[in-house]
Design an enzyme around this catalytic site. Structure first.
Site, short mmCIF file in Angstrom:
data_model
loop_
_atom_site.label_atom_id
_atom_site.label_comp_id
_atom_site.label_asym_id
_atom_site.label_seq_id
_atom_site.Cartn_x
_atom_site.Cartn_y
_atom_site.Cartn_z
CB SER A 12 -0.85 -0.06 1.46
OG SER A 12 -2.15 0.45 1.03
CG ASN A 13 -0.55 4.65 -1.32
OD1 ASN A 13 -1.02 5.51 -0.50
ND2 ASN A 13 -1.31 4.21 -2.61
NE ARG A 14 4.38 8.41 4.08
CZ ARG A 14 4.77 9.87 3.50
NH1 ARG A 14 5.37 9.45 2.79
NH2 ARG A 14 4.72 10.86 4.89
CB SER A 15 -3.14 7.99 0.38
OG SER A 15 -4.34 8.55 0.14
CB ALA B 204 -2.07 7.33 -3.40
#
Ligand code: PMT
Length: 207
Positions: free
Chosen positions: A21-24, A88
């Protein structure tokens, strides 16, 4: 106006307990939804997994993966007059998702990733959307060039660019500072402000 907004990250499973995943955090997309409602618009929010309560009065569709976000956007986008892509989306997913938890008995682990569909890039040519199309650009360098290139390549009317290399704005912050690039070639900077205030200005200017 009816506005579709995407928000948050996507999660791409590796096995039953792990994901990419990512930091959104979803803060920017949820602020856009809140301000759109406050300005009298109808909102459908397609959200990846976040821990924020959605604003009252919106239609919310919760998804986990980029593929599911693609399907939800495809099903809903032509009900609206404007679409704002703030999510994101993970650019890649794992080619072979393991059915069981992967054992940690080797020192290295290689995952093969395959490209996810470009949801924003599909809006015009695959979904046939003819309303106002607004993308975001999360950049760490060459912001002006990269944002203008995305505007063109994804056939958007506007791209909202933010500098995600800064620690005071962007991912998981309460504030943002953006430049809105328009198809007509103009660029408008919205100076550092809360995500609510930036969202209000984006919706007002674009609508
Ligand atoms: O959620 P927060 O913590 O508040 O953080 C806000 C934010 C930094 C996530 C937000 O302001 C932001 O920049 N969103 C866009 C993030 C992003 O993925 O940008 P990108 O430059 O990689 O993608 C360009 C555009 O294509 C975006 O509109 C994105 O939603 C869209 N996209 C990207 C890949 C893909 N497979 N499908 C897409 O639709």
């Amino acid at each position: 106006m009816r506005i579709l907004i995407t928000a948050g990250p996507t999660r791409e499973p590796i096995d039953p307990v792990r994901y990419l995943s990512n930091r959104s955090s979803g803060k920017m997309g949820y602020a856009l939804a809140k301000q759109a409602i406050a300005l009298g618009h109808e909102v459908t929010l397609i959200s990846g997994p976040v821990s924020i309560e959605p604003p009252e009065g919106i239609e919310i569709i919760r998804v986990e993966t980029a593929d599911k976000m693609f399907d939800a956007v495809k099903a809903k986008i032509n009900d609206g007059d404007m679409a704002i892509f703030c999510a994101a989306v993970s650019d890649y997913r794992v080619a072979d998702i393991a059915d069981e938890k992967i054992k940690k008995d080797s020192n290295t682990l290689t995952l093969t990733l395959i490209k996810n569909p470009d949801i924003l890039g599909s809006a015009r040519k695959d979904f046939g959307f003819s309303g106002t199309l607004v993308g975001f650009a999360a950049e760490t360098e060459n912001i002006d060039t990269n944002a203008r290139e995305k505007l063109e390549r994804k056939d958007c009317d506007f791209i909202v660019a933010n500098d995600v290399s800064r620690s005071d704005i962007g991912f998981d912050r309460d504030a943002n500072e953006v430049v809105i690039y328009s198809k007509d070639g103009s660029a408008t900077r919205l100076e550092l402000a809360s995500k609510d205030e930036i969202s209000r200005q984006i919706i007002e200017r674009i609508s």
